[in-house]
Design a protein around this motif. Structure first.
Motif, PDB file in Angstrom:
ATOM      1  N   THR A  35     -31.500  49.016  72.097  1.00  0.00           N
ATOM      2  CA  THR A  35     -32.763  50.449  72.654  1.00  0.00           C
ATOM      3  C   THR A  35     -33.496  48.868  72.828  1.00  0.00           C
ATOM      4  O   THR A  35     -34.028  48.135  72.493  1.00  0.00           O
ATOM      5  CB  THR A  35     -32.833  51.204  71.391  1.00  0.00           C
ATOM      6  OG1 THR A  35     -31.608  52.155  71.337  1.00  0.00           O
ATOM      7  CG2 THR A  35     -34.135  51.980  72.179  1.00  0.00           C
ATOM      8  N   GLU A  65     -31.913  50.471  66.471  1.00  0.00           N
ATOM      9  CA  GLU A  65     -32.064  51.586  66.413  1.00  0.00           C
ATOM     10  C   GLU A  65     -31.321  52.268  67.531  1.00  0.00           C
ATOM     11  O   GLU A  65     -31.542  51.709  68.734  1.00  0.00           O
ATOM     12  CB  GLU A  65     -33.591  52.213  65.962  1.00  0.00           C
ATOM     13  CG  GLU A  65     -33.733  51.752  64.427  1.00  0.00           C
ATOM     14  CD  GLU A  65     -33.413  52.929  63.236  1.00  0.00           C
ATOM     15  OE1 GLU A  65     -33.301  53.855  63.626  1.00  0.00           O
ATOM     16  OE2 GLU A  65     -33.254  51.990  62.408  1.00  0.00           O
ATOM     17  N   PRO A  66     -30.784  53.137  67.075  1.00  0.00           N
ATOM     18  CA  PRO A  66     -30.406  55.113  68.429  1.00  0.00           C
ATOM     19  C   PRO A  66     -31.651  55.149  68.988  1.00  0.00           C
ATOM     20  O   PRO A  66     -32.952  55.330  69.228  1.00  0.00           O
ATOM     21  CB  PRO A  66     -29.613  55.822  68.256  1.00  0.00           C
ATOM     22  CG  PRO A  66     -29.364  55.478  66.489  1.00  0.00           C
ATOM     23  CD  PRO A  66     -29.764  53.988  65.819  1.00  0.00           C
ATOM     24  N   LYS A  68     -32.430  57.567  70.398  1.00  0.00           N
ATOM     25  CA  LYS A  68     -32.342  59.183  69.950  1.00  0.00           C
ATOM     26  C   LYS A  68     -33.393  58.908  68.792  1.00  0.00           C
ATOM     27  O   LYS A  68     -34.228  59.783  68.740  1.00  0.00           O
ATOM     28  CB  LYS A  68     -31.105  59.783  70.055  1.00  0.00           C
ATOM     29  CG  LYS A  68     -31.439  60.915  69.494  1.00  0.00           C
ATOM     30  CD  LYS A  68     -30.308  61.772  68.443  1.00  0.00           C
ATOM     31  CE  LYS A  68     -30.566  63.472  68.684  1.00  0.00           C
ATOM     32  NZ  LYS A  68     -28.658  64.051  68.361  1.00  0.00           N
ATOM     33  N   GLU A  69     -33.377  58.022  68.159  1.00  0.00           N
ATOM     34  CA  GLU A  69     -34.548  57.535  66.824  1.00  0.00           C
ATOM     35  C   GLU A  69     -35.426  57.081  67.652  1.00  0.00           C
ATOM     36  O   GLU A  69     -36.955  57.950  66.561  1.00  0.00           O
ATOM     37  CB  GLU A  69     -33.408  56.920  65.899  1.00  0.00           C
ATOM     38  CG  GLU A  69     -31.988  57.654  65.565  1.00  0.00           C
ATOM     39  CD  GLU A  69     -32.693  58.671  64.532  1.00  0.00           C
ATOM     40  OE1 GLU A  69     -34.081  58.462  63.560  1.00  0.00           O
ATOM     41  OE2 GLU A  69     -31.839  59.998  64.498  1.00  0.00           O
ATOM     42  N   VAL A  70     -35.750  56.464  68.171  1.00  0.00           N
ATOM     43  CA  VAL A  70     -37.026  55.702  68.704  1.00  0.00           C
ATOM     44  C   VAL A  70     -37.500  57.173  69.476  1.00  0.00           C
ATOM     45  O   VAL A  70     -38.778  57.302  69.458  1.00  0.00           O
ATOM     46  CB  VAL A  70     -36.329  54.310  69.739  1.00  0.00           C
ATOM     47  CG1 VAL A  70     -38.243  54.012  70.034  1.00  0.00           C
ATOM     48  CG2 VAL A  70     -35.933  53.318  68.656  1.00  0.00           C
ATOM     49  N   LYS A  72     -37.630  60.049  69.152  1.00  0.00           N
ATOM     50  CA  LYS A  72     -37.724  61.001  67.824  1.00  0.00           C
ATOM     51  C   LYS A  72     -39.299  60.453  66.903  1.00  0.00           C
ATOM     52  O   LYS A  72     -40.091  61.273  67.001  1.00  0.00           O
ATOM     53  CB  LYS A  72     -36.837  61.291  66.860  1.00  0.00           C
ATOM     54  CG  LYS A  72     -37.325  62.515  65.365  1.00  0.00           C
ATOM     55  CD  LYS A  72     -36.155  62.598  64.808  1.00  0.00           C
ATOM     56  CE  LYS A  72     -36.905  63.511  63.705  1.00  0.00           C
ATOM     57  NZ  LYS A  72     -37.559  63.748  63.158  1.00  0.00           N
ATOM     58  N   LEU A  73     -39.241  58.761  66.863  1.00  0.00           N
ATOM     59  CA  LEU A  73     -40.067  59.034  65.869  1.00  0.00           C
ATOM     60  C   LEU A  73     -41.353  58.753  67.097  1.00  0.00           C
ATOM     61  O   LEU A  73     -42.604  59.189  66.896  1.00  0.00           O
ATOM     62  CB  LEU A  73     -39.726  56.623  66.087  1.00  0.00           C
ATOM     63  CG  LEU A  73     -39.054  56.319  64.745  1.00  0.00           C
ATOM     64  CD1 LEU A  73     -39.411  55.350  65.423  1.00  0.00           C
ATOM     65  CD2 LEU A  73     -39.791  57.235  63.737  1.00  0.00           C
ATOM     66  N   ASP A  76     -42.467  62.400  66.526  1.00  0.00           N
ATOM     67  CA  ASP A  76     -42.606  62.762  65.390  1.00  0.00           C
ATOM     68  C   ASP A  76     -44.368  62.101  65.915  1.00  0.00           C
ATOM     69  O   ASP A  76     -45.744  63.514  64.989  1.00  0.00           O
ATOM     70  CB  ASP A  76     -42.032  62.421  64.317  1.00  0.00           C
ATOM     71  CG  ASP A  76     -41.174  63.293  64.699  1.00  0.00           C
ATOM     72  OD1 ASP A  76     -41.391  64.027  65.198  1.00  0.00           O
ATOM     73  OD2 ASP A  76     -39.794  62.876  63.745  1.00  0.00           O
TER      74      ASP A  76
END
Length: 93
Positions: A35, A65-66, A68-70, A72-73, A76
């Protein structure tokens, strides 16, 4: 300034230009994806290639990190900031 933690370091989420995935090895389409988070850099004081002022360098942060996770961070973080701002403007009773 909104900071998110990526690769044991913090980046300013306000300076993000774009986020995307690319192969680790661009010449091998079967290589694993990483990513990439592109950030605005410091102003050069010069005009950009299309005349924009000020022109900014682009910096990259690459992480395993995928995507999707970045995202999401960042989501949030934006949600927490929204809730914080919302609670500040509600009347105290």
């Amino acid at each position: 300034m909104k900071l998110i933690k990526i690769n044991d370091g913090y980046i300013n989420a306000d300076k993000i230009i774009q986020i995307y995935e690319r192969p680790i090895n661009p010449n091998d389409s079967d290589s694993a994806l990483v990513t990439v988070v592109e950030l605005e850099g410091f102003g050069t004081g010069n005009t950009g290639p299309y005349g924009e002022l000020p022109y900014y360098y682009q910096n990259e942060v690459v992480t395993n990190e995928p995507l999707k996770e970045v995202i999401k961070l960042i989501h949030d973080l934006n949600t927490l900031n929204y809730l914080k701002n919302k609670s500040l403007i509600q009347p105290l009773t």
